[in-house]
Every structure is written in structure tokens, then in C-alpha cells.
Design an enzyme around this catalytic site. Sequence first.
Site, PDB file in Angstrom:
ATOM      1  N   ASP A  96     -32.543 -10.975  25.554  1.00 60.77           N
ATOM      2  CA  ASP A  96     -31.734  -9.905  25.088  1.00 60.77           C
ATOM      3  C   ASP A  96     -31.535  -9.577  23.887  1.00 60.77           C
ATOM      4  O   ASP A  96     -30.330  -9.042  23.504  1.00 60.77           O
ATOM      5  CB  ASP A  96     -30.403 -10.070  26.045  1.00 60.77           C
ATOM      6  CG  ASP A  96     -29.659 -11.309  25.904  1.00 60.77           C
ATOM      7  OD1 ASP A  96     -29.957 -12.075  24.769  1.00 60.77           O
ATOM      8  OD2 ASP A  96     -29.162 -11.909  26.656  1.00 60.77           O
ATOM      9  N   GLU A 118     -36.752 -14.336  31.660  1.00 65.14           N
ATOM     10  CA  GLU A 118     -35.444 -14.607  31.660  1.00 65.14           C
ATOM     11  C   GLU A 118     -34.599 -13.129  32.208  1.00 65.14           C
ATOM     12  O   GLU A 118     -33.536 -12.943  31.718  1.00 65.14           O
ATOM     13  CB  GLU A 118     -34.647 -15.114  30.540  1.00 65.14           C
ATOM     14  CG  GLU A 118     -33.382 -15.835  30.574  1.00 65.14           C
ATOM     15  CD  GLU A 118     -32.739 -16.369  29.298  1.00 65.14           C
ATOM     16  OE1 GLU A 118     -32.760 -17.745  29.557  1.00 65.14           O
ATOM     17  OE2 GLU A 118     -32.432 -15.728  28.572  1.00 65.14           O
ATOM     18  N   GLU A 132     -25.653  -8.164  24.024  1.00 65.50           N
ATOM     19  CA  GLU A 132     -26.630  -8.576  24.851  1.00 65.50           C
ATOM     20  C   GLU A 132     -26.830  -8.040  26.397  1.00 65.50           C
ATOM     21  O   GLU A 132     -27.789  -7.870  26.813  1.00 65.50           O
ATOM     22  CB  GLU A 132     -26.664 -10.139  24.920  1.00 65.50           C
ATOM     23  CG  GLU A 132     -26.895 -10.946  23.623  1.00 65.50           C
ATOM     24  CD  GLU A 132     -25.666 -11.203  22.434  1.00 65.50           C
ATOM     25  OE1 GLU A 132     -26.031 -11.714  21.612  1.00 65.50           O
ATOM     26  OE2 GLU A 132     -24.919 -10.453  22.876  1.00 65.50           O
ATOM     27  N   HIS A 213     -21.439 -19.091  17.679  1.00 63.67           N
ATOM     28  CA  HIS A 213     -21.755 -17.882  16.648  1.00 63.67           C
ATOM     29  C   HIS A 213     -21.615 -16.519  17.488  1.00 63.67           C
ATOM     30  O   HIS A 213     -22.143 -15.645  16.873  1.00 63.67           O
ATOM     31  CB  HIS A 213     -23.276 -18.083  16.463  1.00 63.67           C
ATOM     32  CG  HIS A 213     -24.396 -17.900  17.458  1.00 63.67           C
ATOM     33  ND1 HIS A 213     -24.458 -19.040  18.470  1.00 63.67           N
ATOM     34  CD2 HIS A 213     -25.013 -16.983  18.016  1.00 63.67           C
ATOM     35  CE1 HIS A 213     -25.528 -18.598  19.232  1.00 63.67           C
ATOM     36  NE2 HIS A 213     -25.688 -17.524  19.049  1.00 63.67           N
ATOM     37  N   ARG A 215     -21.334 -12.952  18.522  1.00 65.07           N
ATOM     38  CA  ARG A 215     -20.631 -11.732  17.802  1.00 65.07           C
ATOM     39  C   ARG A 215     -19.075 -11.355  18.296  1.00 65.07           C
ATOM     40  O   ARG A 215     -18.339 -11.243  17.367  1.00 65.07           O
ATOM     41  CB  ARG A 215     -21.659 -10.531  18.064  1.00 65.07           C
ATOM     42  CG  ARG A 215     -21.195  -9.148  17.068  1.00 65.07           C
ATOM     43  CD  ARG A 215     -22.140  -8.273  17.234  1.00 65.07           C
ATOM     44  NE  ARG A 215     -23.420  -8.562  16.895  1.00 65.07           N
ATOM     45  CZ  ARG A 215     -23.740  -8.267  15.751  1.00 65.07           C
ATOM     46  NH1 ARG A 215     -22.932  -7.548  14.938  1.00 65.07           N
ATOM     47  NH2 ARG A 215     -25.028  -8.680  15.315  1.00 65.07           N
ATOM     48  N   HIS A 246     -24.433 -21.455  11.749  1.00 67.20           N
ATOM     49  CA  HIS A 246     -25.238 -20.556  12.193  1.00 67.20           C
ATOM     50  C   HIS A 246     -25.553 -19.878  10.728  1.00 67.20           C
ATOM     51  O   HIS A 246     -24.616 -19.855   9.879  1.00 67.20           O
ATOM     52  CB  HIS A 246     -24.361 -19.584  13.098  1.00 67.20           C
ATOM     53  CG  HIS A 246     -25.325 -18.213  13.702  1.00 67.20           C
ATOM     54  ND1 HIS A 246     -25.225 -17.207  12.879  1.00 67.20           N
ATOM     55  CD2 HIS A 246     -26.227 -18.361  14.609  1.00 67.20           C
ATOM     56  CE1 HIS A 246     -25.916 -16.369  13.765  1.00 67.20           C
ATOM     57  NE2 HIS A 246     -26.644 -17.150  14.789  1.00 67.20           N
TER      58      HIS A 246
END
Length: 387
Positions: A96, A118, A132, A213, A215, A246
Site C-alpha cells: 500500500d 498482500e 495506506e 513511525h 504518519r 525511522h
Amino acid sequence: MKEVVLLAGTRPEAVKIAPVALALADHPVLRPVIVHSGQHSAVVGQALRAFGLVADVELDVPRASGSQAELMARLVPEFDRVLRKRDPAVVLVQGDTTTALAGALAAFWRGIPVAHLEAGLRTGDLAGPFPEEGTRQMIARIATLHLAPTDDAAAALVGEDLPDREIVVTGNTVVDAVERIALADRPARDPDLALLERVLDERSERLVLVTAHRRESWGEPLERVLRSVRAIADRHPDVRVLLPAHPNPAVRAMAHDVLGGHDRIVVTEPLDYSDLVRALRRAALVLTDSGGIQEEAPSFGVPVLVLRDTTERMAAVDAGCAWLVGTDPIRIIAEAGWVLGSRLRLPLGRNPFGDGSAASRVRGALERLVGLPSDFSTASLPLRIPC
């Protein structure tokens, strides 16, 4: 030979396409071509090297603002140029990411079948994970072949009125990947991890692995998570915490600000994949908002606290391998205390995301997609394995 272009722009993509590339390496008809988009430049090559692979094509996509719009605007014409030149039989995208969406669009516009590895992960909430959830739903509308990791993912695709014949349950290739790397058992490359391992062994201490990490967690939610991690270290003197930072500068700065100075918390550079697997194998507990680690940890019996309010990987939660705790400090500290206090360990080798044979099923599905005779197929029915 028919080329199968495998796109990767992030480390999770590289890790999850690697078993497919290896499964196709000796194929008499299908030739895997790995294209590195340059989305996350260094870590993709690093991840591929763990499997003895290198990208066949590496794109140069300089960025000024770092925005999603800028990345899409640069990637689509670059992918179109590659596809025009190579004319592959299939483009395989994973997950994604912006790389996956840009590659799927470029292939779709050229009439090249898109295989979505996936496929079918859903939270139903376009705001979480962002972006995503929206990205994978968009890819689903233009993909020709949906390679679903679980029965639940396949059911989600059926519920979106996608044809059954285009959906194949394969298991997740990350299980293939993590088992391969664990079997290799390479020594730690990162000096901070090597030192931490020695200290853990000498003092008989336990490891808590943390990755954060996403967003949607940037800002105050991430700060709450990190302060919870510090509190966990304070409350459990036999525990040391490892947090690979990250690459995002804001995430790294906050990690160092909140966790810096604690003598039992180690903040490292991003670990290469073999080092991450080493850390995961010996962890007593994982706290993460990463999708990949939710899928990998059950292979080693490691309990996972998911630092999100929802997850598209409910198979781990349903199987008792993971617990949703969000970013609430009270919940995080309490659940971590219960796992560490009870010394909880889960059964080994019972991963709800697969049995380590996903890549062979993907190979069989790709053979059928390009019209090869049925006797080429190495696919078998997916296994349902409770945790």
C-alpha cells in the site's frame, strides 16, 4: 521469456517481493525483474542484499518537498518509461505504498496486468492508516490478480465485488522471508545491536523491541508512545529497550528527545533486515505500529502490542498473538507490565499469516495469469494455522 516486474520502494516491499524473486529465479519461462523506485533509496538495496538479490533497475527520483504528490508525479513517468522499454507480461506491486500505487497506475494505463501482493488488507477507515488504506483500495480497483495473504483478506475483496477467479489466498511472503533469514542466523552487523546482545547475555536481561513511525501517530500520539516506553524501562529493571530510529527526521528527533539519556534504552540507526530479525527473535515483547512486525513476530512466539487503534492484520489479534493498545500510556504500560510480569511466550512456528510457502503459491498464480499450462503450477491450497 516473459518478464515479471517486481516493484519495491520501501524495505517492507523489498522483503516481501524477495521470496517471489527467489521462487522465480529458476523458472523456465517467467523472469523476475526487480525495479527499485528510489522511494526509500538506501534501505531497499540493504534489504535485498540480505536475500542475495540486487535490483535490476534503480530509478533516480530526486525530491524537494517530500510530499506524496511530488513522489507520485515523479514515479509515474519513470515507471512508464521502464514499462515501455521492457514490455513485461505482469507487474507485481506489494502492499500500500506510493510506489505500489504509481506502478499499478503506470501498468494499468499500458494495459499490463497488475498482480497485487498482500491484497485485501482493510481497516475500513480511510484515515487510519493514512494514506495506506486509501492506496490499497485504489490498487484493488485496477489489479488483475489479487494475492491475498489470509482468508479474511480474500473475504474483504469478495465483499468489494471483485471476481472470485481473480483472488488467490497465498499466505504472506513475509513469513517465507523471516524464516529464511532466521535460518541463516547471521551475526549482528550493527555495532549497537552487537553490544546490546552482549550486555543482555552477560546480565541475563530481557529485550523489548519498539518500532513506531506511522504518519497518523506523528506529533502528540508518538510522544505518548515514547514516554510510555521510557516508563516501561523504568518499571522493569531487567529490561533493555531497542528502538531502531525511522529515517523521518521528525520521528528521529522525537525519539532522541524523549528516550535519550536512559541507560537501558538504545536508539539505533535503522537496522538491516537480518539484524532486525535477530532482535525480533530474542525479544520478550514488541511494541509496534508496523504491519510487517505484526506478521513476523508470531513465527518466534513473541507477543506484540500494536500501537494503533485499528489494524488490518486482525488475524494476529484473533489468534491471540497481538493486542491493540493504541497510543494511550495507561493501556500501553499496563499491557506491557502484564506480558513482562507473566513472562508470556507464544507457541513457536504457528504463524496465522502463513506457513512459509507463500512464494510458491504466488509463482503458481502468476503462471496461470500469463496462460501457462496447468502442469507448470507449484501452488497448493493455503493452510489455516491458528496461533
